[in-house]
Design a protein around this motif. Sequence first.
Motif, mmCIF file in Angstrom:
data_model
loop_
_atom_site.group_PDB
_atom_site.id
_atom_site.type_symbol
_atom_site.label_atom_id
_atom_site.label_comp_id
_atom_site.label_asym_id
_atom_site.label_seq_id
_atom_site.Cartn_x
_atom_site.Cartn_y
_atom_site.Cartn_z
ATOM 1 N N GLN A 258 0.820 -1.207 0.000
ATOM 2 C CA GLN A 258 0.000 0.000 0.000
ATOM 3 C C GLN A 258 0.856 1.260 0.000
ATOM 4 O O GLN A 258 0.502 2.250 -0.653
ATOM 5 C CB GLN A 258 -0.929 0.002 1.215
ATOM 6 C CG GLN A 258 -2.126 -0.922 1.059
ATOM 7 C CD GLN A 258 -3.151 -0.715 2.161
ATOM 8 O OE1 GLN A 258 -2.833 -0.199 3.226
ATOM 9 N NE2 GLN A 258 -4.380 -1.121 1.910
ATOM 10 N N GLY B 195 0.499 3.679 -3.086
ATOM 11 C CA GLY B 195 -0.075 4.972 -2.732
ATOM 12 C C GLY B 195 0.836 6.133 -3.059
ATOM 13 O O GLY B 195 0.501 7.006 -3.862
ATOM 14 N N TRP C 4 -1.762 3.778 -7.728
ATOM 15 C CA TRP C 4 -3.191 3.526 -7.498
ATOM 16 C C TRP C 4 -4.035 4.653 -8.097
ATOM 17 O O TRP C 4 -5.118 4.422 -8.616
ATOM 18 C CB TRP C 4 -3.473 3.378 -6.009
ATOM 19 C CG TRP C 4 -4.860 2.868 -5.729
ATOM 20 C CD1 TRP C 4 -5.882 3.536 -5.121
ATOM 21 C CD2 TRP C 4 -5.376 1.565 -6.049
ATOM 22 N NE1 TRP C 4 -6.998 2.741 -5.040
ATOM 23 C CE2 TRP C 4 -6.719 1.530 -5.610
ATOM 24 C CE3 TRP C 4 -4.846 0.445 -6.662
ATOM 25 C CZ2 TRP C 4 -7.531 0.402 -5.758
ATOM 26 C CZ3 TRP C 4 -5.646 -0.681 -6.820
ATOM 27 C CH2 TRP C 4 -6.969 -0.685 -6.376
ATOM 28 N N MET D 122 -7.322 -2.563 0.441
ATOM 29 C CA MET D 122 -7.137 -1.357 -0.357
ATOM 30 C C MET D 122 -8.332 -1.141 -1.286
ATOM 31 O O MET D 122 -8.822 -0.021 -1.432
ATOM 32 C CB MET D 122 -5.845 -1.487 -1.171
ATOM 33 C CG MET D 122 -5.468 -0.289 -2.005
ATOM 34 S SD MET D 122 -3.767 -0.413 -2.613
ATOM 35 C CE MET D 122 -3.864 -1.964 -3.521
ATOM 36 N N ILE E 249 -4.386 5.955 0.334
ATOM 37 C CA ILE E 249 -3.898 4.578 0.335
ATOM 38 C C ILE E 249 -2.493 4.510 0.924
ATOM 39 O O ILE E 249 -2.145 3.574 1.656
ATOM 40 C CB ILE E 249 -3.927 4.007 -1.101
ATOM 41 C CG1 ILE E 249 -5.379 3.860 -1.581
ATOM 42 C CG2 ILE E 249 -3.205 2.673 -1.166
ATOM 43 C CD1 ILE E 249 -6.228 2.937 -0.739
ATOM 44 N N GLY F 77 -1.297 2.455 4.230
ATOM 45 C CA GLY F 77 -0.147 1.559 4.337
ATOM 46 C C GLY F 77 0.671 1.843 5.584
ATOM 47 O O GLY F 77 1.144 0.912 6.250
ATOM 48 N N THR G 158 -8.154 -0.979 7.860
ATOM 49 C CA THR G 158 -8.955 -0.660 6.691
ATOM 50 C C THR G 158 -10.011 0.349 7.111
ATOM 51 O O THR G 158 -10.217 0.574 8.315
ATOM 52 C CB THR G 158 -9.612 -1.935 6.111
ATOM 53 O OG1 THR G 158 -10.218 -1.639 4.866
ATOM 54 C CG2 THR G 158 -10.671 -2.475 7.063
#
Length: 476
Positions: free
Chosen positions: A93, A97, A102, A245, A273, A277, A293
């Motif tokens: 992530q 990110g 992403w 994610m 994101i 991470g 999350t």
Amino acid sequence: MPWEEVMYAEFLLGDKARVIQALLFVAGINTLLQTLFGTRLPTVVGGGSSAYIYPIAYIITDSSLQQISDSHERFIQTMRAIQGALIVASSIQIILGYSQVWGLFSRFFSPLGMAPVVGLVGLGLFQRGFPVLGDCVEIGIPMLLLVIGLSQYLKHVRPFRDIPIFERFPVLICVPFVWIYAVILTAGGAYRHKSDITQHSCRTDRANLISTAPWFMFPYPFQWGPPTFSAGHSFAMMSAVIVSMVESTGAYMAASRLAIATPPPAYVLSRGIGWQGIGVLLDGLYGTVIGSTVSVENVGLLGLTRVGSRRVVQISAGFMIFFSILGKFGAVFASIPFPIFAALYCILFGLVASIGISFLQFTNMNSMRNLIIIGLTLFLGISVPQFFNQYWTLSRHGLVHTNAGWFNAFLNTLFSSPPTVGLIVAVLLDNTLEVERSKKDRGMPWWVKFRTFKGDNRNEEFYTLPFNLNRFFPPT
């Protein structure tokens, strides 16, 4: 099987209390980081995604750990292995990110594609709703009816001047009342001769969490010892991070709609994101067992209470940190019977699903192309994970069952997530079927202006970093 049973299968009571405190503490920190420097949407970031079931179960049942005879030593070594897996997996992530990869991938998103994906973020959690509520209907049903009654039928009743108490605070009003009702039932012996499932679901004195929790404990990094690293464990955990994610992306889209903000631009989505991470990295450092999350139920709460304030979420993050340090207080809240939350989930997850459906207003639903994509994505997004989940047992570990345990966990995790399956199907079909001729039908004229940070004047209002940090980290 609920993810709690997988994670806590070998925990001692004192260890459970420490894990809960670490979860609350890191969730509070991650929520503050996300609302300050991430997407800046009013979202709560915490542990609880079912995406982590398979990799955690794979680590727990690893032969190298199972051969440890002493149960507490096995638990410590398992925690250290999970810590190491989370630390390594967080790099996925962080890289996707902060490298803006992403955000580049989000160019393939459209209102048509996001509608079923966001819808599946809510609908995919249906097993946490009425099936769990049904384990204790005498608590769950009254909670469900009471919340609906206060928030919908009595929302215009204002007993104190012009404050919409029932509309703004239905959860704060209903949970204490039903909780006290559950305490009375427990004290009165209503569950004395009931089955173990009923007692576990209904009783307020289960697990002795309050008695085993310390009055004061400050969670600290590596509280279970230095992490251990295994390539297999790390690859398995990466699948859960990828799924979380995807789920978080859908949750961010839903939160932006409920908070009356523009859809997060690609740069903001990548930024969020990346910080998520960092959150998974903190989970690994503090030993929370599960990765971070976006909390779907709290996204739904934005719609139920109509309070989309970033400041309110930050204050709630402060309370999470407070309750994590004062262990007895946190344990008291942890003793609330889960069917009470399941009743709330029926409403909150349904709200998130409806937000996904609302994206269809920007598309042409008279187009057979669009109808096929929506229908196929929703159906496969529910059907495929259900097919994979029916093969789940602690011994078999899912449908994919090869000699490589990490590979099993990786594929089983990906295809057991409704939003992930939905994203794969929706993005693939939406970007390969008559793409050029269907831009207007897909809702792209409305969507395209939100892709870039400067595409809409409101983006700066919602997503600019505090403390004038945009000077040092300009949007790209």
